[in-house]
Motif scaffolding. Structure first.
Motif, PDB file in Angstrom:
ATOM      1  N   THR A 162       0.851  -1.197   0.000  1.00 47.63           N
ATOM      2  CA  THR A 162       0.000   0.000   0.000  1.00 47.63           C
ATOM      3  C   THR A 162       0.878   1.235   0.000  1.00 47.63           C
ATOM      4  OG1 THR A 162      -0.118  -0.065   2.421  1.00 47.63           O
ATOM      5  CG2 THR A 162      -1.882  -1.162   1.196  1.00 47.63           C
ATOM      6  N   ARG A 163       0.542   2.153  -0.866  1.00 51.85           N
ATOM      7  CA  ARG A 163       1.248   3.426  -0.976  1.00 51.85           C
ATOM      8  C   ARG A 163       0.210   4.521  -1.183  1.00 51.85           C
ATOM      9  NH1 ARG A 163       4.578   0.593   0.659  1.00 51.85           N
ATOM     10  NH2 ARG A 163       6.778   0.378   0.044  1.00 51.85           N
ATOM     11  N   PRO A 164       0.603   5.777  -1.008  1.00 50.95           N
ATOM     12  CA  PRO A 164      -0.377   6.871  -1.161  1.00 50.95           C
ATOM     13  C   PRO A 164      -1.022   6.929  -2.537  1.00 50.95           C
ATOM     14  CG  PRO A 164       1.593   7.653  -0.031  1.00 50.95           C
ATOM     15  CD  PRO A 164       1.910   6.285  -0.509  1.00 50.95           C
ATOM     16  N   ASP A 165      -0.307   6.491  -3.572  1.00 57.40           N
ATOM     17  CA  ASP A 165      -0.843   6.611  -4.932  1.00 57.40           C
ATOM     18  C   ASP A 165      -1.316   5.279  -5.513  1.00 57.40           C
ATOM     19  OD1 ASP A 165       1.592   5.445  -5.099  1.00 57.40           O
ATOM     20  OD2 ASP A 165       2.423   6.799  -6.613  1.00 57.40           O
ATOM     21  N   GLY A 166      -1.393   4.227  -4.693  1.00 55.84           N
ATOM     22  CA  GLY A 166      -1.884   2.964  -5.238  1.00 55.84           C
ATOM     23  C   GLY A 166      -1.729   1.826  -4.262  1.00 55.84           C
ATOM     24  N   ILE A 167      -2.146   0.639  -4.738  1.00 54.74           N
ATOM     25  CA  ILE A 167      -2.150  -0.546  -3.899  1.00 54.74           C
ATOM     26  C   ILE A 167      -1.881  -1.762  -4.782  1.00 54.74           C
ATOM     27  CG2 ILE A 167      -4.635  -0.952  -4.139  1.00 54.74           C
ATOM     28  CD1 ILE A 167      -4.643  -1.736  -1.157  1.00 54.74           C
ATOM     29  N   VAL A 168      -1.236  -2.789  -4.211  1.00 54.09           N
ATOM     30  CA  VAL A 168      -0.898  -4.007  -4.938  1.00 54.09           C
ATOM     31  C   VAL A 168      -1.536  -5.198  -4.225  1.00 54.09           C
ATOM     32  CG1 VAL A 168       0.943  -5.532  -5.739  1.00 54.09           C
ATOM     33  CG2 VAL A 168       1.282  -3.053  -5.776  1.00 54.09           C
ATOM     34  N   HIS A 169      -2.282  -6.015  -4.992  1.00 52.79           N
ATOM     35  CA  HIS A 169      -2.847  -7.259  -4.481  1.00 52.79           C
ATOM     36  C   HIS A 169      -2.146  -8.428  -5.176  1.00 52.79           C
ATOM     37  CE1 HIS A 169      -6.088  -4.995  -2.601  1.00 52.79           C
ATOM     38  NE2 HIS A 169      -6.379  -4.445  -3.773  1.00 52.79           N
ATOM     39  N   GLY A 170      -1.745  -9.436  -4.431  1.00 55.34           N
ATOM     40  CA  GLY A 170      -1.146 -10.628  -5.012  1.00 55.34           C
ATOM     41  C   GLY A 170      -2.208 -11.626  -5.425  1.00 55.34           C
ATOM     42  N   ILE A 171      -2.135 -12.118  -6.677  1.00 58.98           N
ATOM     43  CA  ILE A 171      -3.100 -13.095  -7.184  1.00 58.98           C
ATOM     44  C   ILE A 171      -2.353 -14.366  -7.579  1.00 58.98           C
ATOM     45  CG2 ILE A 171      -4.734 -11.349  -7.942  1.00 58.98           C
ATOM     46  CD1 ILE A 171      -3.732 -11.652 -10.759  1.00 58.98           C
ATOM     47  N   GLU A 172      -3.115 -15.455  -7.721  1.00 64.39           N
ATOM     48  CA  GLU A 172      -2.488 -16.765  -7.874  1.00 64.39           C
ATOM     49  C   GLU A 172      -1.997 -17.052  -9.283  1.00 64.39           C
ATOM     50  OE1 GLU A 172      -5.120 -19.966  -7.180  1.00 64.39           O
ATOM     51  OE2 GLU A 172      -6.731 -19.215  -8.474  1.00 64.39           O
ATOM     52  N   ARG A 173      -2.518 -16.387 -10.277  1.00 62.71           N
ATOM     53  CA  ARG A 173      -2.100 -16.699 -11.643  1.00 62.71           C
ATOM     54  C   ARG A 173      -2.221 -15.471 -12.536  1.00 62.71           C
ATOM     55  NH1 ARG A 173      -6.332 -17.236 -15.054  1.00 62.71           N
ATOM     56  NH2 ARG A 173      -8.421 -17.599 -14.193  1.00 62.71           N
ATOM     57  N   LEU A 174      -1.736 -15.637 -13.761  1.00 63.34           N
ATOM     58  CA  LEU A 174      -1.722 -14.557 -14.741  1.00 63.34           C
ATOM     59  C   LEU A 174      -3.105 -14.401 -15.379  1.00 63.34           C
ATOM     60  CD1 LEU A 174       0.466 -12.663 -16.083  1.00 63.34           C
ATOM     61  CD2 LEU A 174       0.505 -14.309 -17.954  1.00 63.34           C
TER      62      LEU A 174
END
Length: 437
Positions: A162-174
């Motif tokens: 998490t950052r002020p300008d966005g967020i990253v979610h980890g997913i299991e596949r492409l």
């Protein structure tokens, strides 16, 4: 009157000053990215495979502009999904220089131009919501049994970064958009390798070597004539090409496929001499393209540059010598590393036909790989599956192959013309007289 003019000039000067200051400040605000940006955090995170795809897709500037305009949500596949679970052929397709647009679409389809935290995953009453990604790809965010999903991919690490300008979610596949999948299917030429219902073989007139009945050839069907009858005529025959089963309506674009595999050789590195002989010093590239257009399949055993550099002047100076050498390295079958290794593992030794009649190339298992040739003159499969598209297969080897009769010839004997196929009028041999060393 003068005071009015003076006042108007001051206002005009202030307007110019404000517009110029805005013009100078605006690009700086979008071009500079904070070290606390979600994009910087992604490149330095444990999602190394996705970060590598971002760099190879040349999207850093585009993503910097997107982050400067709004918050983003990045759906990051875990490394195992790209290293182990991803089809190697599909990954090779993405990293080819000619498929940069498909790679960019794939990467941008994992980025939503909006900040969506795990608590906002499904705010709709229906239990799911759709969002358009930067790659013009609709993704569905849903919750099932307290598990979050992106389409059918489970979110394994929500709110991972998490950052002020966005967020990253980890997913299991492409996530693979349909447009990218269609491009990949076209690239593999699925139509050209699809199964064809077997039919009776057409009759060939032995006097004219032509089909007795010019029956239409269905798409993807094997050619009726042997490949040796469809090759270019010898020097003493008429220059017109032999009639092929496809006629004027070719089902395959053989010239484009040959051009593609030669480009692959150049980009792969270490096979420039082979590509140069096929294109510049002989007309084999054109002939191979015509054969593939007629429906034939080929496997090329490509010697690397180190092997080609060991060829002597005597081996190359005779008329037609380059063609004869290359013909012995072309097998009129479609073979991959796996198919050849399985064959030699099961049968011990396998003799493959070549385009250089009547010589065959011997293949046998050695040290967990495939070895070609006889005795001390044998070479090994060095770079497997350099190019495989269902019609043409290119396998890199670490030496130049010669038929057994030539390898056992006494080297101290005075130079004499070697008895080759070109000594008689035979179809399939090109008379090449201008060899440049």
């Amino acid at each position: 009157m003068d005071s009015q003019i003076y006042g108007v000039s001051i206002i005009f000067a202030l307007v110019l000053l404000l517009t110029s200051s805005n013009a100078t400040l605006q690009p700086n605000s979008t071009s500079q990215i904070s070290s606390n940006s979600v994009l910087v955090a992604l490149l330095d995170s444990h999602y190394t495979e996705l970060a590598e795809l971002v760099e190879k897709a040349l999207l850093l500037t585009t993503l910097e502009e997107a982050v400067g305009q709004h918050n983003i949500t990045i759906l990051a596949p875990k490394n195992e999904a790209l290293e182990q679970k991803l089809d190697p052929e599909f990954k090779r397709f993405l990293l080819e220089p000619g498929n940069l647009k498909s790679l960019q679409t794939l990467v941008m389809s994992h980025i939503i131009p909006k900040r969506i935290g795990s608590s906002e995953w499904s705010a709709e009453k229906s239990g799911f919501m759709r969002h358009m990604t930067l790659g013009n790809f609709n993704v569905q965010l849903s919750i099932t049994d307290k598990k979050r999903f992106v389409d059918s991919a489970e979110v394994t690490r929500p709110d991972d970064i998490t950052r002020p300008d966005g967020i990253v979610h980890g997913i299991e596949r492409l996530l693979v958009p349909r447009s990218v999948q269609e491009d990949f299917n076209k690239r593999r030429s699925l139509r050209s390798i699809s199964a064809i219902k077997p039919e009776g073989a057409p009759e060939v007139d032995p006097r004219t070597n032509r089909l007795k009945k010019a029956a239409p050839v269905p798409v993807g069907a094997a050619p009726a004539l042997p490949i040796y009858d469809a090759m270019s005529p010898g020097p003493s025959l008429a220059p017109a090409p032999a009639p092929g089963p496809g006629g004027a309506r070719h089902h395959f674009d053989g010239h484009a496929q040959v051009k593609d595999f030669i480009h692959t050789l150049l980009h792969y590195g270490g096979y420039n001499e082979m590509a140069d002989i096929l294109v510049n010093l002989t007309s084999l590239a054109t002939e191979m393209g015509r054969l593939v257009s007629e429906g034939y399949v080929l496997t090329v055993l490509a010697p690397n540059d180190e092997a080609m550099a060991k060829l002597t002047v005597d081996q190359l100076s005779e008329p037609g010598a380059p063609e004869q050498i290359m013909y012995y390295h072309i097998i009129p079958e479609y073979q991959t590393e796996e198919s050849m290794y399985n064959a030699v593992k099961r049968f011990g030794k396998v003799n493959y036909d070549t385009l250089r009649l009547p010589h065959k190339v011997l293949a046998q298992e050695a040290d967990g790989s495939v070895k070609f040739g006889h005795g001390d003159e044998s070479v090994y499969l060095f770079d497997p599956d350099i190019y495989t598209d269902g019609r043409i297969s290119v396998q890199g080897i670490d030496g130049v192959l010669f038929p057994l009769e030539e390898t056992t010839t006494d080297k101290n004997r005075p130079a004499a013309p070697v008895k080759k196929v070109t000594s008689k009028p035979r179809r399939g041999m090109i008379d090449f007289t201008n060899w440049l060393i």
